[in-house]
Design a protein around this motif. Structure first.
Motif, PDB file in Angstrom:
ATOM      1  N   HIS A   1      69.449-120.120  87.903  1.00 21.50           N
ATOM      2  CA  HIS A   1      70.725-120.650  87.407  1.00 21.50           C
ATOM      3  C   HIS A   1      71.173-119.999  86.107  1.00 21.50           C
ATOM      4  O   HIS A   1      72.376-119.928  85.825  1.00 21.50           O
ATOM      5  CB  HIS A   1      70.622-122.163  87.244  1.00 21.50           C
ATOM      6  CG  HIS A   1      70.219-122.866  88.507  1.00 21.50           C
ATOM      7  ND1 HIS A   1      68.926-122.827  88.987  1.00 21.50           N
ATOM      8  CD2 HIS A   1      70.922-123.603  89.392  1.00 21.50           C
ATOM      9  CE1 HIS A   1      68.860-123.510  90.115  1.00 21.50           C
ATOM     10  NE2 HIS A   1      70.050-123.979  90.387  1.00 21.50           N
TER      11      HIS A   1
ATOM     12  N   THR B   1      71.997-112.801  94.246  1.00 28.05           N
ATOM     13  CA  THR B   1      72.613-113.344  93.029  1.00 28.05           C
ATOM     14  C   THR B   1      72.103-112.620  91.791  1.00 28.05           C
ATOM     15  O   THR B   1      72.868-112.353  90.859  1.00 28.05           O
ATOM     16  CB  THR B   1      72.381-114.861  92.892  1.00 28.05           C
ATOM     17  OG1 THR B   1      70.984-115.149  92.691  1.00 28.05           O
ATOM     18  CG2 THR B   1      72.908-115.626  94.094  1.00 28.05           C
TER      19      THR B   1
ATOM     20  N   ILE C   1      82.444-115.375  95.669  1.00 26.95           N
ATOM     21  CA  ILE C   1      81.258-115.805  96.403  1.00 26.95           C
ATOM     22  C   ILE C   1      81.633-116.708  97.571  1.00 26.95           C
ATOM     23  O   ILE C   1      82.519-117.554  97.464  1.00 26.95           O
ATOM     24  CB  ILE C   1      80.289-116.562  95.470  1.00 26.95           C
ATOM     25  CG1 ILE C   1      79.801-115.638  94.352  1.00 26.95           C
ATOM     26  CG2 ILE C   1      79.097-117.132  96.237  1.00 26.95           C
ATOM     27  CD1 ILE C   1      78.991-116.339  93.276  1.00 26.95           C
TER      28      ILE C   1
ATOM     29  N   PHE D   1      73.634-117.071  86.707  1.00 26.77           N
ATOM     30  CA  PHE D   1      74.849-117.266  87.506  1.00 26.77           C
ATOM     31  C   PHE D   1      76.116-116.866  86.753  1.00 26.77           C
ATOM     32  O   PHE D   1      77.061-116.333  87.352  1.00 26.77           O
ATOM     33  CB  PHE D   1      74.973-118.714  87.963  1.00 26.77           C
ATOM     34  CG  PHE D   1      74.015-119.123  89.064  1.00 26.77           C
ATOM     35  CD1 PHE D   1      73.203-118.191  89.694  1.00 26.77           C
ATOM     36  CD2 PHE D   1      73.937-120.453  89.471  1.00 26.77           C
ATOM     37  CE1 PHE D   1      72.327-118.566  90.709  1.00 26.77           C
ATOM     38  CE2 PHE D   1      73.072-120.828  90.481  1.00 26.77           C
ATOM     39  CZ  PHE D   1      72.261-119.897  91.090  1.00 26.77           C
ATOM     40  N   ASP D   2      76.157-117.137  85.447  1.00 32.66           N
ATOM     41  CA  ASP D   2      77.403-116.886  84.712  1.00 32.66           C
ATOM     42  C   ASP D   2      77.655-115.400  84.474  1.00 32.66           C
ATOM     43  O   ASP D   2      78.721-115.024  83.980  1.00 32.66           O
ATOM     44  CB  ASP D   2      77.419-117.656  83.390  1.00 32.66           C
ATOM     45  CG  ASP D   2      76.293-117.255  82.436  1.00 32.66           C
ATOM     46  OD1 ASP D   2      75.463-116.401  82.817  1.00 32.66           O
ATOM     47  OD2 ASP D   2      76.252-117.806  81.318  1.00 32.66           O
TER      48      ASP D   2
ATOM     49  N   LEU E   1      78.331-122.233  91.561  1.00 33.97           N
ATOM     50  CA  LEU E   1      78.698-120.813  91.529  1.00 33.97           C
ATOM     51  C   LEU E   1      80.204-120.597  91.492  1.00 33.97           C
ATOM     52  O   LEU E   1      80.651-119.452  91.393  1.00 33.97           O
ATOM     53  CB  LEU E   1      78.121-120.110  92.762  1.00 33.97           C
ATOM     54  CG  LEU E   1      76.610-119.899  92.785  1.00 33.97           C
ATOM     55  CD1 LEU E   1      76.155-119.473  94.177  1.00 33.97           C
ATOM     56  CD2 LEU E   1      76.193-118.856  91.752  1.00 33.97           C
TER      57      LEU E   1
ATOM     58  N   ALA F   1      82.153-121.005  94.061  1.00 34.06           N
ATOM     59  CA  ALA F   1      82.391-120.276  95.308  1.00 34.06           C
ATOM     60  C   ALA F   1      83.799-120.506  95.835  1.00 34.06           C
ATOM     61  O   ALA F   1      84.319-121.631  95.798  1.00 34.06           O
ATOM     62  CB  ALA F   1      81.365-120.697  96.354  1.00 34.06           C
TER      63      ALA F   1
END
Length: 290
Positions: free
Chosen positions: A220, A108, A230, A223-224, A259, A261
């Motif tokens: 976290h 990630t 994902i 993440f953006d 996420l 996903a």
């Protein structure tokens, strides 16, 4: 796919060992990141089940396998960033990345730091916890790895065959494919420094420092910055019998939603060691994203 080619890459933080199958060309390549205490050649059986000619890159993470051994691995962001020169070496290549456990966490961050390099991420039971689990460690020392039970793992072996025989009937290794366990043992030992026998390629104290650092770097916040689609694959759920119980999933159940996903699945018949128990199924999932 045959035997891989072994390479070494100089980085600011020491030598990075990585293995390569096939050749890069006009379709995505595959990047495989292993879990804590393991090494790149544990992916051999997954690679063998991929379509012929697939280009695969699998590094030994910092402190693992044949890569450089720092004093500690408690900084998971630094462990991830150690791999950035390898990603940069393949500038212009698009990867389908697959990371298991710690490898999923590292993936990630790589995808956040180099969003243009990744087409899709497959996170196999990644050890990513809810945001509130992470602690503010500014100015706090890392606990002594020698106090962690992993530091007391048997380190010295007469050879890989003895190691294989020792683990073959013991959980969790008894549930692995025999050929995967053989790969773990065959490539997971290095000649002992004193010339007598063999030692684990990830020293137990270094492995212990990974566990002690697991909640010291909150992922976290990056993440953006991930642009790739994902998939999150989780093992069976249940009550864990301590932090070293991997018979069930350690992954935060809300991770897929956090996420965004496209795939969030539970492979409920499998333990945390999904690549070791079902390499062909995982290879099919990877191949579907190429």
């Amino acid at each position: 796919m045959g035997e891989p080619r072994e390479h070494r890459l100089a980085t600011p933080d020491g030598e990075l060992c990585w293995f390569e199958w096939g050749e890069a060309f006009d379709r995505p390549s595959v990047l495989l990141l292993h879990a804590t205490g393991f090494h790149a050649r544990l992916w051999d059986q997954v690679v063998a089940a991929l379509p012929a000619g697939t280009h695969v890159v699998a590094p030994d993470s910092r402190g693992h396998g044949r890569s450089a051994k720092p004093a500690s691995l408690s900084d998971w962001a630094a462990t991830s960033d150690f791999l950035l020169p390898l990603i940069d070496r393949f500038a212009g290549t698009r990867f389908v990345g697959c990371g298991h456990s710690m490898g999923g966490y590292l993936l990630t961050r790589l995808a956040a730091e180099r969003p243009q390099a990744f087409r899709h991420l497959i996170l196999i039971d990644p050890v990513i916890m809810p945001p509130e689990f992470y602690v503010d460690v500014a100015g706090q020392p890392v606990p002594d790895p020698a106090e962690h039970p992993v530091a007391r793992r048997r380190n010295r072996w007469d050879g890989w065959e003895a190691m294989n025989a020792h683990f073959a009937s013991r959980p969790p290794y008894a549930n692995w494919r025999p050929e995967v366990l053989a790969d773990y043992c065959r490539f997971g030992l290095l000649p002992a420094a004193d010339g007598e026998g063999w030692e684990l390629a990830c020293p137990p104290a270094l492995e212990a420092s990974v566990y002690l650092g697991a909640l010291r770097t909150k992922p976290h916040g990056w993440f953006d910055r991930i642009a790739a689609s994902i998939s999150v694959i989780r093992a069976r759920t249940g009550e864990r019998d301590g932090n070293l119980d991997f018979s069930v999933s350690p992954t935060w159940p809300g991770l897929g939603a956090a996420l965004g996903a496209k795939r969030d699945e539970q492979w409920a018949e499998l333990s945390h060691f999904i690549p070791m128990e079902a390499p062909e199924r995982l290879a099919d999932l990877i191949a579907a994203e190429l």
